[in-house]
Design a protein around this motif. Structure first.
Motif, mmCIF file in Angstrom:
data_model
loop_
_atom_site.group_PDB
_atom_site.id
_atom_site.type_symbol
_atom_site.label_atom_id
_atom_site.label_comp_id
_atom_site.label_asym_id
_atom_site.label_seq_id
_atom_site.Cartn_x
_atom_site.Cartn_y
_atom_site.Cartn_z
ATOM 1 N N TRP A 18 25.375 50.292 33.712
ATOM 2 C CA TRP A 18 26.796 50.213 33.404
ATOM 3 C C TRP A 18 27.618 49.970 34.664
ATOM 4 C CZ3 TRP A 18 29.330 49.268 29.211
ATOM 5 C CH2 TRP A 18 30.692 49.519 29.145
ATOM 6 N N LYS A 19 27.254 50.611 35.764
ATOM 7 C CA LYS A 19 27.964 50.439 37.037
ATOM 8 C C LYS A 19 27.818 49.000 37.528
ATOM 9 C CE LYS A 19 27.317 51.751 41.798
ATOM 10 N NZ LYS A 19 26.572 52.599 42.700
ATOM 11 N N TRP A 20 26.614 48.465 37.499
ATOM 12 C CA TRP A 20 26.402 47.106 38.000
ATOM 13 C C TRP A 20 26.986 46.042 37.069
ATOM 14 C CZ3 TRP A 20 25.873 46.004 42.734
ATOM 15 C CH2 TRP A 20 25.271 46.921 43.586
ATOM 16 N N THR A 21 27.138 46.355 35.787
ATOM 17 C CA THR A 21 27.818 45.435 34.876
ATOM 18 C C THR A 21 29.272 45.290 35.289
ATOM 19 O OG1 THR A 21 26.342 46.058 33.071
ATOM 20 C CG2 THR A 21 28.416 44.998 32.470
ATOM 21 N N GLY A 22 29.906 46.368 35.626
ATOM 22 C CA GLY A 22 31.295 46.330 36.102
ATOM 23 C C GLY A 22 31.425 45.575 37.414
ATOM 24 N N VAL A 23 30.490 45.809 38.323
ATOM 25 C CA VAL A 23 30.509 45.104 39.608
ATOM 26 C C VAL A 23 30.309 43.606 39.385
ATOM 27 C CG1 VAL A 23 29.268 44.817 41.797
ATOM 28 C CG2 VAL A 23 29.761 47.114 40.932
ATOM 29 N N SER A 24 29.376 43.257 38.518
ATOM 30 C CA SER A 24 29.118 41.850 38.228
ATOM 31 C C SER A 24 30.351 41.193 37.608
ATOM 32 C CB SER A 24 27.930 41.734 37.275
ATOM 33 O OG SER A 24 27.757 40.395 36.871
ATOM 34 N N THR A 25 31.028 41.903 36.708
ATOM 35 C CA THR A 25 32.238 41.363 36.090
ATOM 36 C C THR A 25 33.304 41.107 37.145
ATOM 37 O OG1 THR A 25 31.756 42.551 34.051
ATOM 38 C CG2 THR A 25 34.016 41.812 34.361
ATOM 39 N N ALA A 26 33.504 42.039 38.032
ATOM 40 C CA ALA A 26 34.512 41.881 39.088
ATOM 41 C C ALA A 26 34.171 40.694 39.984
ATOM 42 C CB ALA A 26 34.618 43.163 39.902
ATOM 43 N N LEU A 27 32.887 40.552 40.351
ATOM 44 C CA LEU A 27 32.492 39.433 41.209
ATOM 45 C C LEU A 27 32.684 38.094 40.499
ATOM 46 C CD1 LEU A 27 29.287 40.854 42.935
ATOM 47 C CD2 LEU A 27 31.556 40.506 43.938
ATOM 48 N N HIS A 28 32.363 38.035 39.206
ATOM 49 C CA HIS A 28 32.559 36.797 38.459
ATOM 50 C C HIS A 28 34.036 36.435 38.354
ATOM 51 C CE1 HIS A 28 28.333 37.075 37.181
ATOM 52 N NE2 HIS A 28 28.460 35.778 36.954
ATOM 53 N N VAL A 29 34.887 37.423 38.117
ATOM 54 C CA VAL A 29 36.332 37.158 38.042
ATOM 55 C C VAL A 29 36.832 36.601 39.369
ATOM 56 C CG1 VAL A 29 38.586 38.295 37.876
ATOM 57 C CG2 VAL A 29 36.822 38.782 36.190
ATOM 58 N N LEU A 30 36.407 37.198 40.471
ATOM 59 C CA LEU A 30 36.835 36.708 41.789
ATOM 60 C C LEU A 30 36.296 35.304 42.063
ATOM 61 C CD1 LEU A 30 36.448 39.927 43.957
ATOM 62 C CD2 LEU A 30 38.572 38.848 43.193
ATOM 63 N N GLY A 31 35.033 35.054 41.716
ATOM 64 C CA GLY A 31 34.436 33.734 41.952
ATOM 65 C C GLY A 31 35.104 32.639 41.129
ATOM 66 N N ILE A 32 35.321 32.907 39.855
ATOM 67 C CA ILE A 32 35.971 31.907 38.999
ATOM 68 C C ILE A 32 37.415 31.693 39.433
ATOM 69 C CG2 ILE A 32 36.755 31.479 36.629
ATOM 70 C CD1 ILE A 32 34.152 32.819 35.701
ATOM 71 N N GLY A 33 38.088 32.755 39.835
ATOM 72 C CA GLY A 33 39.456 32.619 40.343
ATOM 73 C C GLY A 33 39.503 31.754 41.588
ATOM 74 N N ALA A 34 38.543 31.919 42.480
ATOM 75 C CA ALA A 34 38.492 31.103 43.697
ATOM 76 C C ALA A 34 38.243 29.640 43.352
ATOM 77 C CB ALA A 34 37.400 31.626 44.628
ATOM 78 N N LEU A 35 37.345 29.372 42.411
ATOM 79 C CA LEU A 35 37.074 27.996 42.004
ATOM 80 C C LEU A 35 38.307 27.353 41.360
ATOM 81 C CD1 LEU A 35 33.459 28.284 40.586
ATOM 82 C CD2 LEU A 35 34.180 27.194 42.716
ATOM 83 N N CYS A 36 39.010 28.111 40.548
ATOM 84 C CA CYS A 36 40.234 27.588 39.929
ATOM 85 C C CYS A 36 41.285 27.286 41.002
ATOM 86 C CB CYS A 36 40.790 28.584 38.917
ATOM 87 S SG CYS A 36 39.798 28.711 37.422
ATOM 88 N N GLY A 37 41.390 28.144 41.998
ATOM 89 C CA GLY A 37 42.341 27.913 43.083
ATOM 90 C C GLY A 37 42.006 26.641 43.860
#
Length: 140
Positions: A18-37
């Motif tokens: 459960w902890k690593w699922t949250g970490v993975s979600t946060a990393l994906h949000v940051l990565g996709i946000g960077a690509l969109c930028g």
């Protein structure tokens, strides 16, 4: 060691998952946000280049028009000679087609199959109909 049967224990691996699922979600949000930028910045750069190119073409066109106007001014007729057009007709403003325009328009209408003179009694014929079509034949 005794455990209370009323207590439910969550296994340790599920907590870690459960902890690593949250970490993975946060990393994906940051990565996709960077690509969109990055995509947005590249789009803005391309749009600025397109606008600069359009402005350069517009400036070149205006420069050519100014050169053509200057050239036409040097080839102007003598002062005593005027090439003024005839006075516009008085009355309601209507467009008077020139023979060349009318001829080209008639040729274009003929080529496109446009019939400008339609009579109220004329019904348009369907390209899918035939002479033997009788829609009421089943009712007779």
């Amino acid at each position: 060691m005794q455990t209370n049967p009323d207590q439910v224990r969550v296994p340790v691996p599920l907590k870690v998952l459960w902890k690593w699922t949250g970490v993975s979600t946060a990393l994906h949000v940051l990565g996709i946000g960077a690509l969109c930028g990055l995509s947005y910045m590249n789009h803005q750069k391309a749009e600025a280049a397109r606008q600069a190119k359009a402005a350069a073409e517009d400036a070149a066109l205006k420069k050519k028009e100014a050169e053509d106007a200057a050239k036409a001014a040097t080839n102007a007729p003598p002062v005593g000679v005027t090439n003024a057009p005839a006075a516009p007709p008085s009355g309601p403003l209507t467009a008077v087609p020139t023979p060349a325009t009318t001829n080209r328009q008639a040729e274009a209408e003929k080529a496109l199959g446009i019939d400008k003179i339609a009579k109220p009694g004329d019904l348009p014929k369907s390209p899918f109909s035939s002479k033997n079509d009788d829609l009421l034949k089943d009712l007779k």
